[in-house]
Scaffold this active site. Structure first.
Site, short mmCIF file in Angstrom:
data_model
loop_
_atom_site.label_atom_id
_atom_site.label_comp_id
_atom_site.label_asym_id
_atom_site.label_seq_id
_atom_site.Cartn_x
_atom_site.Cartn_y
_atom_site.Cartn_z
N GLU A 192 22.56 -25.42 -19.54
CA GLU A 192 22.85 -24.88 -20.87
C GLU A 192 24.10 -25.54 -21.44
O GLU A 192 25.22 -25.33 -20.94
CB GLU A 192 23.05 -23.36 -20.82
N LYS A 200 18.17 -7.13 -6.06
CA LYS A 200 17.52 -7.99 -7.07
C LYS A 200 16.84 -7.19 -8.17
O LYS A 200 15.85 -7.66 -8.76
CB LYS A 200 16.53 -8.95 -6.41
N ASP A 203 22.34 -16.77 -3.64
CA ASP A 203 20.97 -16.44 -4.03
C ASP A 203 20.94 -16.20 -5.54
O ASP A 203 21.47 -15.19 -6.01
CB ASP A 203 20.50 -15.19 -3.29
N HIS A 237 26.93 -24.44 -30.73
CA HIS A 237 25.66 -24.68 -30.06
C HIS A 237 24.88 -25.80 -30.73
O HIS A 237 24.13 -26.52 -30.07
CB HIS A 237 24.82 -23.40 -30.01
#
Length: 585
Positions: free
Chosen positions: A264, A396, A472, A570
């Site tokens: 990104e 998660k 993770d 951006h």
């Protein structure tokens, strides 16, 4: 087109052909399928056709004279009709033999090279340039060279570029075995005892099965032995993610260069600006609030009363020491901290919290939980263990239990940003930041019914640091739980900003942390491996660095929003000028 033609020709000439292609005597002909030489076959069918037609015409003339119906036929007439039809079909094909002959060596542009010529098929499949032209175009160059070049308009099928892979005959046999399903792809490492070779063979088999190229996915330059049985199964390559550095981040009096793996644009630049603002204001301070990984099995009893009996037993302080001794046998680092229970009818959820040293600790706490469950079977033989994880952990998944109780490392990080820095570096004002934070991160998130999402983009920074350091990435769900607070201090001149993150799940040993790239990033932060002086110190430091980086990212993004710079930045850093429509898929 000429460029592709020349490159295809040169690349094929670089391979030694299994047998030469004869241009005259040995070339394949359409007439080779006939049982007799072409001139004899032609004579037989010409004679048969005209004889049968003459016989039928004579018979029909006699029937007309004798007023016999034409559809009443004898056996000899039936034979004559069949002979005339058969010879007519042959003669029709005979006149098209020249056309068939011109195409017999040239496969269709929409298919792969046929299996009739195994060697040429393998060369075509392995040749990188052959993917740019219709299949077989490079193979019939000698045939086309005998004819004057003419422009031919064909509908070409675009094939993916296949990487040139050097394979031995043994490898080729294994690839075919995998493609046809005789050899399971997952068994290659154990059969070959060579992880790199297994990955290459699996990759080639996958390309042949799917017809899709993996040329953009790197294969070489990676230690496949290091991931065997630990990080990834059935590898065919490895991903390349750019790693940027934000910082220095001045945290607790020390400077850290924070690695961030992301695709990104603007993310690293924005976090870097936040680090600069923090550094110019004297740095940030972070504090560890809790440190305990959790696992919550679910068990079932015949009645709710029996489930309640176990709950009371586990929560009795007199039994905790015994349970802790049983639990701690799983590891020299494991230390049971607490057990909290929740009942749903006859089902009981047991949430174990455990200190796990420098490891993230999921495996460690799971082994300890299994020890306790085995121990409890003695006093509670009617206990039925439904699952080692009952989602009361909760791993998660966004869950209130993690937001309230915490999971992994709970950290708060704060900084006071000078008013001049807010104006000159962040290009906004203290008042604007405080107002925006209240309306966006607090009120706006409440209106959305957010659970742990009272922030601008904490997950952006968490995930980028996690990927770079071998954590993770899926645990960014709960690790990104964060509430960002902003308040004007010192008479409204300066800005107090803080992030509170109750569930940062990180480790510096195990999992992806032992991979070369991720290990290098951990080494950059000074937290590689386990701490020898104080077990758990490295993972705690990593968690505080994550919180500090989130603080910098929150500060910069909120400033961009307050100043109306988000879209502009951006458009400058997060847009690609490449025309992806021209890239073959």
């Amino acid at each position: 087109m000429e460029t592709h033609r020349r490159s295809s020709t040169n690349s094929i000439r670089s391979h030694k052909p299994a047998r030469p292609i004869a241009l005259e005597d040995d070339s394949t002909k359409a007439s080779d399928a006939l049982p007799l030489p072409l001139y004899l076959t032609n004579a037989v069918f010409f004679t048969l056709f005209f004889s049968a037609v003459y016989f039928l015409l004579c018979r029909w003339r006699e029937k007309i004279r004798s007023s016999t119906p034409l559809h009443v036929v004898t056996f000899s007439e039936i034979v004559a009709i069949l002979a005339s039809v058969a010879s007519f079909i042959y003669l029709l094909g005979f006149f098209g033999i020249d056309f068939v002959q011109s195409l017999v060596l040239r496969p269709s542009a929409d298919v792969w090279a046929t299996e009739d010529d195994e060697v040429e098929s393998e060369v075509l499949l392995r040749n990188e340039d052959a993917r740019h032209v219709p299949c077989g175009q490079a193979l019939d160059r000698s045939i086309r060279s005998l004819q004057p070049p003419e422009p031919i308009v064909t509908a070409e099928k675009v094939f993916d570029e296949m990487p040139v892979t050097v394979m031995t005959e043994e490898d080729e046999e294994i690839i075919r075995s995998v493609v046809c399903g005789m050899t399971p792809s997952y068994s290659l490492e154990s059969k070959l005892d060579d992880c790199k070779r297994a990955a290459a063979i699996r990759r080639e088999a996958l390309q042949r099965i799917t017809g899709k190229s993996l040329s953009g996915l790197p294969l070489d330059g990676f230690d496949y032995e290091s991931i065997l049985g630990q990080c990834c199964e059935m590898p065919v390559g490895y991903e390349q993610i750019p790693v940027g550095i934000a910082g220095p981040l001045l945290l607790n009096g020390r400077e850290y260069s924070v690695p961030m793996a992301t695709t990104e644009g603007c993310l690293v630049a924005s976090t870097n600006r936040g680090c600069k603002a923090i550094h110019l204001s004297g740095g940030a301070t972070s504090v560890l609030l809790r440190d305990g990984m959790t696992r919550a099995p679910v068990v079932r009893f015949g009645t709710a009363k029996r489930a309640a009996d176990l709950k009371l037993y586990l929560e009795d302080p007199e039994n905790f020491e015994t349970l802790a001794c049983v639990f701690n046998r799983s590891s020299r680092f494991a230390r049971l901290q607490s057990i909290k229970c929740a009942i749903a009818g006859k089902n009981l959820y047991l949430r174990f919290s455990c200190f796990t040293g420098d490891a993230m600790g999921m495996n460690m706490v799971s082994k300890g939980v299994q020890n306790v469950l085995d121990f409890l079977q003695t006093d509670f033989p009617d206990m039925d263990v439904i699952g080692i994880s009952g989602n009361f952990c909760s791993d998660k998944k966004p869950a209130a239990v993690n937001w309230i109780e915490g999971r992994g490392k709970s950290v708060v990080c704060e900084a006071i940003i000078n008013g001049d820095v807010v104006t000159k570096v962040l290009k906004t004002s203290v008042e604007s930041l405080v107002e925006l934070n209240m309306l966006k991160n607090l009120t706006g998130s409440a209106m959305a019914g957010a659970l742990g999402g009272f922030n601008a983009h904490a997950s952006n920074i968490v995930t980028a640091v996690y990927i770079a350091t071998g954590q993770d990435p899926a645990q960014n769900v709960e690790s990104s739980h964060c509430i960002t607070m902003m308040e004007a201090v010192n008479g409204g001149k300066d800005l107090h900003v803080s992030v509170t993150m109750p569930s940062i799940e990180v480790g510096t040993v195990g999992g992806g942390t032992q991979l070369a790239s991720q290990s290098a990033c951990l080494n950059l932060l000074g937290v590689k491996g386990a701490s020898k002086e104080s077990p758990g110190a490295n993972s705690i430091l990593l968690a505080t660095i994550v919180a500090g980086a989130v603080l910098a990212g929150e500060l910069s993004l909120m400033s961009a929003l307050a100043a109306g710079q988000l879209v502009k930045s951006h458009m400058k850093y997060n847009r690609s000028s490449k025309d992806v429509s021209k890239v073959s898929s």
